[in-house]
Design a protein around this motif. Structure first.
Motif, PDB file in Angstrom:
ATOM      1  N   ARG A   1       0.841  -1.191   0.000  1.00  0.00           N
ATOM      2  CA  ARG A   1       0.000   0.000   0.000  1.00  0.00           C
ATOM      3  C   ARG A   1       0.877   1.243   0.000  1.00  0.00           C
ATOM      4  N   HIS A   2       0.550   2.142  -0.902  1.00  0.00           N
ATOM      5  CA  HIS A   2       1.333   3.367  -1.038  1.00  0.00           C
ATOM      6  C   HIS A   2       0.388   4.525  -1.293  1.00  0.00           C
ATOM      7  N   ARG A   3       0.365   5.470  -0.366  1.00  0.00           N
ATOM      8  CA  ARG A   3      -0.471   6.665  -0.471  1.00  0.00           C
ATOM      9  C   ARG A   3      -1.939   6.323  -0.738  1.00  0.00           C
ATOM     10  N   GLY A   4      -2.406   5.338   0.006  1.00  0.00           N
ATOM     11  CA  GLY A   4      -3.813   4.992  -0.063  1.00  0.00           C
ATOM     12  C   GLY A   4      -4.204   4.048  -1.181  1.00  0.00           C
ATOM     13  N   GLU A   5      -3.235   3.634  -1.992  1.00  0.00           N
ATOM     14  CA  GLU A   5      -3.546   2.739  -3.105  1.00  0.00           C
ATOM     15  C   GLU A   5      -2.724   1.460  -2.994  1.00  0.00           C
ATOM     16  N   GLU A   6      -3.276   0.393  -3.561  1.00  0.00           N
ATOM     17  CA  GLU A   6      -2.553  -0.868  -3.601  1.00  0.00           C
ATOM     18  C   GLU A   6      -1.650  -0.893  -4.834  1.00  0.00           C
ATOM     19  N   LEU A   7      -0.427  -1.378  -4.619  1.00  0.00           N
ATOM     20  CA  LEU A   7       0.537  -1.473  -5.712  1.00  0.00           C
ATOM     21  C   LEU A   7       0.940  -2.923  -5.922  1.00  0.00           C
TER      22      LEU A   7
END
Length: 773
Positions: free
Chosen positions: A509-515
């Protein structure tokens, strides 16, 4: 005060299904259990096969002796022993480094703990330990019996945690831990941990059986092939078991994330949605304050002084950091804006949602906050001190603090006040809040290729007083905070991309999004661009800052401009040389780690190490040559304890690295490089202090129109020295070569290849064994 009065009241109303395990929780619990069950069945089946071959062989040999059958029976017996003996490698968990307390000596604490355990429906802890760290955790004894029967759970309470949390916040943190006590699925974690010890022993440990097989392999070739064959089979067993268990770990990590969220909801059920989140926010500052306090404790001890209260030092460190960062909210959870909904208030932003040290393996803080407030439970947070739970807390603090010192030498140290010790640590001018934290943890001049570049960067006002009025603006604090945040994000994503870090629950998770892992390079590129822009902004500020002071020094005269310029030249040289030394040491260590990753050093790996050593040697000799030419102020030489720089400064004078001495050379070089690097870093700290003191003196003299006399004489600047700009460091190897990746199963393809080869060897061995036996 009655003990019962120390137990904070819980929320008035709680949603009925607040702590009910979610569908995701149940799904991951079943997956983890299924994976572990299949793994254990496969492990047992492997042992049964080799034991069966041994038994059949022994039965047939009792009827008629045959050399081949005897040989196969002997080998299968050794392999059976290899598998079975790992089951008995499980040991009890070691006790924490702290004090065990009981209800008799800490009655208020135990009444609090027992009330809380009963409140959340969890078994009471078997034993309770107090440790000095910022920590709270559950641990349990392990044995083979614990695969079938529940183990007794023990509780660790870190007094560094107690020191910073209110009573309501401590209740929330301990309720989280008791939430684990109450989870039935915690047995999965216990089984996985037990299995991990078994597998770890099998894969890593080398004992008498390995020595026996290696010994056989060194005998005459007519016998040595037996050792080679057994070694190959054991390698195959280890490889298959290790690979299969990694799949179990993946499933267990996903369950672990769900367990953490559920344990948080248990805490919410007895303390409300805010207490645990506020505690999480405080722990980040508490971590840093504790590490600073420990560092100061050791530094003062080296100078013959002793702190009597490490916990007061932690508080003092946190207060100093609040001042240095010019951040009155440092370590203080932000409150909701007036008129806003408490349920929508967020303490953690997406960018700063990294867990504190004690919960570094847990989900991101923002994810935990969203989970805790999804069904918002309002409740007041008891603001009383957590120390009220302890009998004679002052004596306890002293006892814990004394344990940091050697009992035989403790009485020889002069006892000093913690605030005085922290004043010394933060007494440098560059810690002054005026500078907005500009010199905290960052090089002042390393972003410039040379002092000439610094002198030509940016446009500066011709009026020095006006120019000085524009430095260290409020916006500088925001830029510095943004740079620290971006650097932390980059380190985290790089660690995830290289496999050095594992995402909680298997999801990045990075800045509220899944990567996905494939998307990490793109995210890193974006962060790199952000960092470049921030560095450029800070670089522009640094140039204007130092140029403004040089302009002021020119107006004052009396040699102050030359003196300040000389200090800037020295600081630039020392910062760059320190970076070069750190870079060369990183290359040396990285190469050593790569070539020894599989426990063996081959011909080509040895050649590579020698080539790297030559590169490091060449660079360090260049640094050493420039180092010897430094013309340092007498005050700095006195501080570092050097009276004659030419004779006493550390030198890099090792003989040339060769094929015969490369391994010893690398170890000695690492030690010498470390000594030079530490001195350079210390000199950079002292020179930065001299620069800031000189600049402050110059600015004050100009503003107040006072005479500060003649500046100390300036030495000719050192103009030739190695430099290293950020981004030009050695590209260290983070991925092993194909053969090592195959042996260690790094990556999907090497893992599949190793599993295929090892599976074929084991399958063929078992088939052949049954055919012969």
């Amino acid at each position: 005060m009655e003990s019962a009065d120390l137990y904070p009241l819980g929320p008035d109303t709680i949603p009925l299904d607040l702590t009910t395990p979610s569908r995701s929780y149940k799904k991951h619990a079943w997956l983890a259990m299924s994976g572990l069950t299949l793994f254990m069945l496969a492990y047992i089946a492997l042992g049964v096969c080799f034991t069966g071959i041994t038994v059949l062989g022994a039965i047939h040999l009792s009827e008629a002796f045959e050399v081949v059958r005897a040989f196969v029976t002997f080998c299968s017996g050794l392999l059976s022993l290899f598998i079975i003996k790992s089951l008995f490698s499980v040991r009890k968990a070691s006790e924490p480094n702290g004090i065990e307390v009981t209800a008799s000596n800490q009655p208020k604490l135990f009444e609090f703990i027992h009330t809380l355990a009963d409140d959340v429906g969890a078994p009471r802890p078997h034993r309770v330990f107090l440790t000095p760290e910022v920590n709270a955790a559950v641990f349990y004894d392990l044995s083979l019996a614990n695969l079938l029967f529940p183990s007794k759970k023990n509780l660790i309470i870190g007094l560094g945690l107690v020191n910073v949390l209110t009573l309501g916040e401590l209740k929330a943190v301990l309720a989280h831990e008791f939430g684990h006590f109450a989870q039935k699925s915690m047995m999965v974690g216990r089984w996985v941990y037990t299995a991990q010890q078994i597998i770890g022993h099998m894969v890593v440990a080398r004992d008498w059986l390995d020595k026996l097989i290696r010994g056989i392999g060194r005998i005459d070739i007519r016998i040595a092939w037996i050792g080679w064959m057994l070694g190959l089979i054991i390698w195959s067993i280890r490889s298959v078991v290790d690979t299969l268990f990694r799949l179990v770990i993946i499933a267990e990590r996903a369950l672990s994330r769900e367990m953490e969220f559920n344990a948080d909801l248990v805490a919410v059920s007895v303390t409300g949605s805010d207490a645990l989140i506020n505690a999480l926010h405080k722990l980040q500052a508490a971590d840093h304050g504790w590490q600073t306090a420990i560092s100061v404790l050791h530094s003062e001890a080296n100078n013959g002084r002793r702190l009597s209260n490490i916990f007061q030092a932690q508080k003092a460190a946190m207060n100093k950091m609040k001042a240095v960062l010019d951040d009155p909210d440092y370590g203080v959870p932000p409150v909701p804006a007036a008129g806003s909904e408490a349920s929508s208030h967020r303490v953690f932003t997406e960018a700063m949602a990294r867990p504190p040290q004690m919960w570094s393996t847990h989900p991101a803080n923002r994810d935990r906050e969203d989970n805790a407030k999804a069904m918002y439970v309002p409740a007041d947070i008891d603001s009383r001190s957590s120390w009220q739970l302890f009998t004679d807390p002052d004596a306890l603090k002293k006892s814990i603090s004394d344990d940091f010192y050697n009992p035989e030498k403790r009485s020889e140290l002069e006892e000093i006040a913690e605030d005085d010790a922290m004043m010394r640590r933060f007494g440098r001018s560059y810690f002054n809040p005026t500078y907005r934290g500009n010199y905290l943890g960052r090089d002042a001049l390393r972003h410039f290729t040379s002092i000439d570049e610094l002198l030509t960067t940016g446009d500066i006002e011709s009026d020095p007083l006006y120019a000085l009025s524009k430095i260290y603006p409020e916006s500088l604090k925001e830029s510095l905070a943004a740079e620290r945040s971006v650097n932390a994000e980059i380190r985290t994503l790089e660690g995830l991309h290289k496999g050095e870090l594992q995402p909680s629950g298997g999801t990045i998770r990075h800045r509220g999004e899944e990567l996905s892992k494939a998307e990490i390079p793109s995210a890193l590129q974006q962060l790199a661009e952000e960092r470049t822009a921030l560095i450029e902004t800070l670089k522009m500020h640094d140039a204007l800052c130092h140029r403004s002071h040089l302009l002021a020094a020119e107006k004052i005269g009396n040699g102050w401009q030359e003196h300040l310029l000389h200090l800037l030249y020295l600081l630039h040289a020392v910062e760059h040389m320190a970076a070069v030394v750190s870079n060369e040491r990183a290359l040396l260590v990285n190469t050593w780690q790569v070539i020894t990753a599989d426990g063996k050093v081959g011909f080509f790996e040895k050649r590579r190490m020698i080539r790297t050593a030559v590169i490091v040697q060449t660079s360090m000799r260049e640094v050493s040559s420039a180092f010897s030419q430094l013309k340092l102020p007498d005050t700095i030489l006195e501080t570092v304890g050097i009276t004659n720089w030419d004779e006493q400064h550390p030198k890099f004078e090792l003989t040339d690295v060769t094929k015969k001495n490369w391994d010893q050379w690398c170890q000695v070089a690492d030690e010498h490089i470390g000594i030079i690097g530490r001195l350079l870093n210390y000199l950079a700290e002292l020179l930065l202090e001299d620069v800031i003191v000189a600049e402050d003196k110059i600015a004050t003299a100009l503003k107040d129109n006072t005479d500060i006399g003649v500046a100390p004489p300036a030495q000719p600047p050192l103009t030739k020295y190695p430099t290293l700009m950020q981004g030009d460091e050695h590209q260290l190897q983070s991925k092993l070569d194909l053969w090592n990746r195959f042996q260690l199963a790094h990556g999907v393809a090497p893992t599949i290849a190793r599993l295929t080869v090892a599976g074929a060897v084991i399958g063929g061995t078992i088939y052949g064994g049954f055919m012969v036996a």
